[in-house]
Design a protein around this motif. Structure first.
Motif, PDB file in Angstrom:
ATOM      1  N   LEU A 117       0.835  -1.202   0.000  1.00  0.00           N
ATOM      2  CA  LEU A 117       0.000   0.000   0.000  1.00  0.00           C
ATOM      3  C   LEU A 117       0.872   1.254   0.000  1.00  0.00           C
ATOM      4  CD1 LEU A 117      -2.909   1.215   0.201  1.00  0.00           C
ATOM      5  CD2 LEU A 117      -2.571   1.197   2.684  1.00  0.00           C
ATOM      6  N   ARG A 118       1.847   1.305   0.869  1.00  0.00           N
ATOM      7  CA  ARG A 118       2.765   2.463   0.899  1.00  0.00           C
ATOM      8  C   ARG A 118       3.427   2.655  -0.459  1.00  0.00           C
ATOM      9  NH1 ARG A 118       3.909   0.332   5.997  1.00  0.00           N
ATOM     10  NH2 ARG A 118       5.687  -0.806   5.164  1.00  0.00           N
ATOM     11  N   ASP A 119       3.883   1.565  -1.059  1.00  0.00           N
ATOM     12  CA  ASP A 119       4.535   1.662  -2.365  1.00  0.00           C
ATOM     13  C   ASP A 119       3.589   2.220  -3.421  1.00  0.00           C
ATOM     14  OD1 ASP A 119       6.825   0.602  -1.215  1.00  0.00           O
ATOM     15  OD2 ASP A 119       6.524  -1.415  -2.044  1.00  0.00           O
ATOM     16  N   ALA A 120       2.355   1.728  -3.437  1.00  0.00           N
ATOM     17  CA  ALA A 120       1.377   2.201  -4.428  1.00  0.00           C
ATOM     18  C   ALA A 120       1.046   3.672  -4.205  1.00  0.00           C
ATOM     19  CB  ALA A 120       0.111   1.343  -4.371  1.00  0.00           C
ATOM     20  N   SER A 148      -0.198  15.716   8.005  1.00  0.00           N
ATOM     21  CA  SER A 148       0.664  15.443   9.162  1.00  0.00           C
ATOM     22  C   SER A 148       1.095  16.742   9.830  1.00  0.00           C
ATOM     23  CB  SER A 148       1.879  14.625   8.719  1.00  0.00           C
ATOM     24  OG  SER A 148       2.688  14.302   9.816  1.00  0.00           O
ATOM     25  N   GLU A 149       1.436  17.725   9.017  1.00  0.00           N
ATOM     26  CA  GLU A 149       1.855  19.023   9.555  1.00  0.00           C
ATOM     27  C   GLU A 149       0.708  19.749  10.261  1.00  0.00           C
ATOM     28  OE1 GLU A 149       3.399  20.994   6.112  1.00  0.00           O
ATOM     29  OE2 GLU A 149       5.134  19.656   6.000  1.00  0.00           O
ATOM     30  N   MET A 150      -0.525  19.541   9.806  1.00  0.00           N
ATOM     31  CA  MET A 150      -1.672  20.198  10.448  1.00  0.00           C
ATOM     32  C   MET A 150      -1.908  19.667  11.854  1.00  0.00           C
ATOM     33  SD  MET A 150      -4.456  20.672   7.372  1.00  0.00           S
ATOM     34  CE  MET A 150      -5.598  21.678   8.350  1.00  0.00           C
ATOM     35  N   GLY A 151      -1.538  18.417  12.098  1.00  0.00           N
ATOM     36  CA  GLY A 151      -1.639  17.855  13.443  1.00  0.00           C
ATOM     37  C   GLY A 151      -3.053  17.728  13.982  1.00  0.00           C
ATOM     38  N   LEU A 152      -3.993  17.429  13.131  1.00  0.00           N
ATOM     39  CA  LEU A 152      -5.383  17.282  13.563  1.00  0.00           C
ATOM     40  C   LEU A 152      -5.539  16.032  14.428  1.00  0.00           C
ATOM     41  CD1 LEU A 152      -7.053  18.109  10.140  1.00  0.00           C
ATOM     42  CD2 LEU A 152      -6.912  19.606  12.144  1.00  0.00           C
ATOM     43  N   PRO A 153      -6.415  16.066  15.421  1.00  0.00           N
ATOM     44  CA  PRO A 153      -6.572  14.892  16.283  1.00  0.00           C
ATOM     45  C   PRO A 153      -7.216  13.719  15.531  1.00  0.00           C
ATOM     46  CG  PRO A 153      -8.189  16.580  16.855  1.00  0.00           C
ATOM     47  CD  PRO A 153      -7.263  17.190  15.839  1.00  0.00           C
ATOM     48  N   ASP A 167       3.370  10.263  10.686  1.00  0.00           N
ATOM     49  CA  ASP A 167       3.755  11.234  11.706  1.00  0.00           C
ATOM     50  C   ASP A 167       4.800  12.173  11.095  1.00  0.00           C
ATOM     51  OD1 ASP A 167       6.253   9.912  11.822  1.00  0.00           O
ATOM     52  OD2 ASP A 167       5.720   8.808  13.637  1.00  0.00           O
ATOM     53  N   LEU A 168       5.256  13.119  11.877  1.00  0.00           N
ATOM     54  CA  LEU A 168       6.196  14.115  11.341  1.00  0.00           C
ATOM     55  C   LEU A 168       7.538  13.500  10.950  1.00  0.00           C
ATOM     56  CD1 LEU A 168       5.359  17.149  13.659  1.00  0.00           C
ATOM     57  CD2 LEU A 168       4.790  16.853  11.234  1.00  0.00           C
ATOM     58  N   ASP A 169       7.827  12.294  11.449  1.00  0.00           N
ATOM     59  CA  ASP A 169       9.051  11.590  11.071  1.00  0.00           C
ATOM     60  C   ASP A 169       8.846  10.682   9.868  1.00  0.00           C
ATOM     61  OD1 ASP A 169      10.556  12.748  13.139  1.00  0.00           O
ATOM     62  OD2 ASP A 169       9.855  11.249  14.576  1.00  0.00           O
ATOM     63  N   GLY A 170       7.643  10.715   9.288  1.00  0.00           N
ATOM     64  CA  GLY A 170       7.373   9.930   8.087  1.00  0.00           C
ATOM     65  C   GLY A 170       6.955   8.490   8.339  1.00  0.00           C
ATOM     66  N   MET A 212       0.607  12.180  -1.823  1.00  0.00           N
ATOM     67  CA  MET A 212       1.744  12.272  -0.908  1.00  0.00           C
ATOM     68  C   MET A 212       1.889  13.689  -0.357  1.00  0.00           C
ATOM     69  SD  MET A 212       2.769   9.249  -0.510  1.00  0.00           S
ATOM     70  CE  MET A 212       4.265   9.565   0.421  1.00  0.00           C
ATOM     71  N   ASN A 213       1.621  14.697  -1.174  1.00  0.00           N
ATOM     72  CA  ASN A 213       1.659  16.081  -0.688  1.00  0.00           C
ATOM     73  C   ASN A 213       0.552  16.337   0.329  1.00  0.00           C
ATOM     74  OD1 ASN A 213       3.913  16.792  -2.193  1.00  0.00           O
ATOM     75  ND2 ASN A 213       2.708  17.500  -3.937  1.00  0.00           N
ATOM     76  N   VAL A 214      -0.631  15.800   0.068  1.00  0.00           N
ATOM     77  CA  VAL A 214      -1.736  15.951   1.017  1.00  0.00           C
ATOM     78  C   VAL A 214      -1.405  15.220   2.314  1.00  0.00           C
ATOM     79  CG1 VAL A 214      -4.176  15.413   1.456  1.00  0.00           C
ATOM     80  CG2 VAL A 214      -3.476  16.329  -0.770  1.00  0.00           C
ATOM     81  N   LEU A 215      -0.842  14.040   2.218  1.00  0.00           N
ATOM     82  CA  LEU A 215      -0.463  13.268   3.398  1.00  0.00           C
ATOM     83  C   LEU A 215       0.540  14.038   4.249  1.00  0.00           C
ATOM     84  CD1 LEU A 215      -1.087  10.456   4.611  1.00  0.00           C
ATOM     85  CD2 LEU A 215       0.872   9.583   3.331  1.00  0.00           C
TER      86      LEU A 215
END
Length: 195
Positions: A13-16, A31-36, A141-144, A24-27
């Protein structure tokens, strides 16, 4: 699905998904938005897989990107709208539908004609999609590091099988969605809604 098989499918899944630059940009932005309790979910996830599996461009036919989060501390439209506006600024031209799943019960019946009990989490909302194939969420997460939520596994997603999930959405929602999907991805096996 065994944990080993799920782990292997999660890697696939990650590869696809990594082939879909917009996703990937949205993802990364999500992550940067940090929504709960956030997940990127629904069509942008499983349709990217369908595109990769069938040899199409990864982003072909994807109408939007569903970003769900869960914040029961403020159920007002104004609070959700503030998040939506921040997302518009963050995501630019990408079409990202941001929804606070803690609020869905307030509007679902008016839109779909059936009542929706309040969700207790984003995962509970994902569990109620019209097809089990849709019940997939991903976040980083922020570390990918990736987290995949797939209560029905990932086999049907990769095997191009659409299976009804008659938990909440009415039959007509499933049939409308599957008719559109079948037109775009004729390779799909669409199972009928149960009587």
């Amino acid at each position: 699905m065994s944990p080993e098989r799920m782990e292997g499918r999660a890697g696939a899944l990650r590869d696809a998904l990594s082939r879909n630059e917009v996703l990937m940009n949205v993802l990364a932005g999500a992550s940067e938005m940090g929504l709960p309790g956030w997940y990127l979910t629904a069509g942008c996830v499983f349709q990217t897989v369908w595109n990769v599996v069938t040899g199409r461009p990864a982003a072909e036919g994807i109408l939007d990107h569903d970003l769900f989060y869960f914040d029961a501390s403020d159920l007002s439209w104004e609070a959700e709208d503030a998040v939506i506006r921040a997302g518009r600024e963050r995501f630019g031209d990408a079409v990202v539908e941001i929804r606070n799943e803690a609020r869905v019960h307030l509007w679902y019946e008016e839109k779909f004609g059936v009542p929706c009990p309040p969700y207790e989490s984003t995962e509970a909302a994902i569990d109620s999609f019209a097809a089990t194939t849709c019940c997939v969420g991903v976040r980083t997460d922020l570390d990918g590091r990736w987290q995949v939520y797939a209560p029905h596994g990932l086999s049907d997603v990769f095997d191009l099988v659409v299976r009804p999930n008659p938990v909440l959405a009415p039959r007509h929602v499933y049939e409308t969605k599957t008719a559109r999907w079948r037109a775009q991805w004729p390779e799909l096996t669409v199972l009928p809604w149960p009587d």
